[in-house]
Design a protein around this motif. Sequence first.
Motif, PDB file in Angstrom:
ATOM      1  N   PHE A  14     -12.094  42.554  28.095  1.00 39.62           N
ATOM      2  CA  PHE A  14     -13.025  42.996  29.129  1.00 39.62           C
ATOM      3  C   PHE A  14     -12.359  43.983  30.084  1.00 39.62           C
ATOM      4  CE2 PHE A  14     -14.401  42.446  33.549  1.00 39.62           C
ATOM      5  CZ  PHE A  14     -15.657  43.021  33.451  1.00 39.62           C
ATOM      6  N   LYS A  18     -13.439  47.774  30.657  1.00 36.05           N
ATOM      7  CA  LYS A  18     -13.875  48.178  31.998  1.00 36.05           C
ATOM      8  C   LYS A  18     -13.066  49.369  32.481  1.00 36.05           C
ATOM      9  CE  LYS A  18     -14.615  46.579  36.709  1.00 36.05           C
ATOM     10  NZ  LYS A  18     -14.522  45.473  37.658  1.00 36.05           N
ATOM     11  N   MET A 119     -18.857  45.568  26.538  1.00 32.76           N
ATOM     12  CA  MET A 119     -18.230  45.297  27.831  1.00 32.76           C
ATOM     13  C   MET A 119     -19.238  44.650  28.785  1.00 32.76           C
ATOM     14  SD  MET A 119     -17.097  47.675  30.947  1.00 32.76           S
ATOM     15  CE  MET A 119     -18.833  47.940  31.110  1.00 32.76           C
ATOM     16  N   LEU A 122     -19.602  41.083  27.747  1.00 30.40           N
ATOM     17  CA  LEU A 122     -18.398  40.314  28.086  1.00 30.40           C
ATOM     18  C   LEU A 122     -18.291  40.040  29.582  1.00 30.40           C
ATOM     19  CD1 LEU A 122     -15.641  41.926  25.815  1.00 30.40           C
ATOM     20  CD2 LEU A 122     -16.498  39.577  25.707  1.00 30.40           C
ATOM     21  N   SER A 123     -18.847  40.924  30.387  1.00 31.59           N
ATOM     22  CA  SER A 123     -18.724  40.759  31.838  1.00 31.59           C
ATOM     23  C   SER A 123     -19.373  39.459  32.312  1.00 31.59           C
ATOM     24  CB  SER A 123     -19.335  41.950  32.569  1.00 31.59           C
ATOM     25  OG  SER A 123     -20.744  41.931  32.485  1.00 31.59           O
ATOM     26  N   ALA A 126     -16.413  37.048  31.584  1.00 26.15           N
ATOM     27  CA  ALA A 126     -15.063  37.435  31.997  1.00 26.15           C
ATOM     28  C   ALA A 126     -14.946  37.748  33.481  1.00 26.15           C
ATOM     29  CB  ALA A 126     -14.606  38.649  31.175  1.00 26.15           C
TER      30      ALA A 126
END
Length: 127
Positions: A14, A18, A119, A122-123, A126
């Motif tokens: 992540f 990012k 991403m 995943l945020s 994460a």
Amino acid sequence: METPITQQPVMQTFRLLKFTFVIVPIVAGADKFTNLLTNWEQYLNPSIAGLLPFPASTFMMIVGIIEIIAGIIVLKKAEIGGYIVAAWLTSIALTLLAGFNYVDVAVRDLVMAISAFSMARLSRVAA
């Protein structure tokens, strides 16, 4: 609270995504004003360029501002920014494919769009 060892690869992935989707849109957006990396106007579909009420260079500067803002949104709110970047890259790829120009760049942008979408997903776990 410490992150479980099984969570570490997710967190690392992540953070890497990012970082990528903060830096790349900001750098590419800023370059729309300088054309140091490439002449961005060459990627503009000629049929779209013909519809613009202003020069292609002005359009690319507007694109640059949008990209810089997208990178900042990723920095502040990765989930929202990830979806914005994914949609933006998909739209760029579709315009390139529509004119069958720079198909290699279109494919690359679609892969980047999938990464930005990943991403964003995943945020949720994460961040």
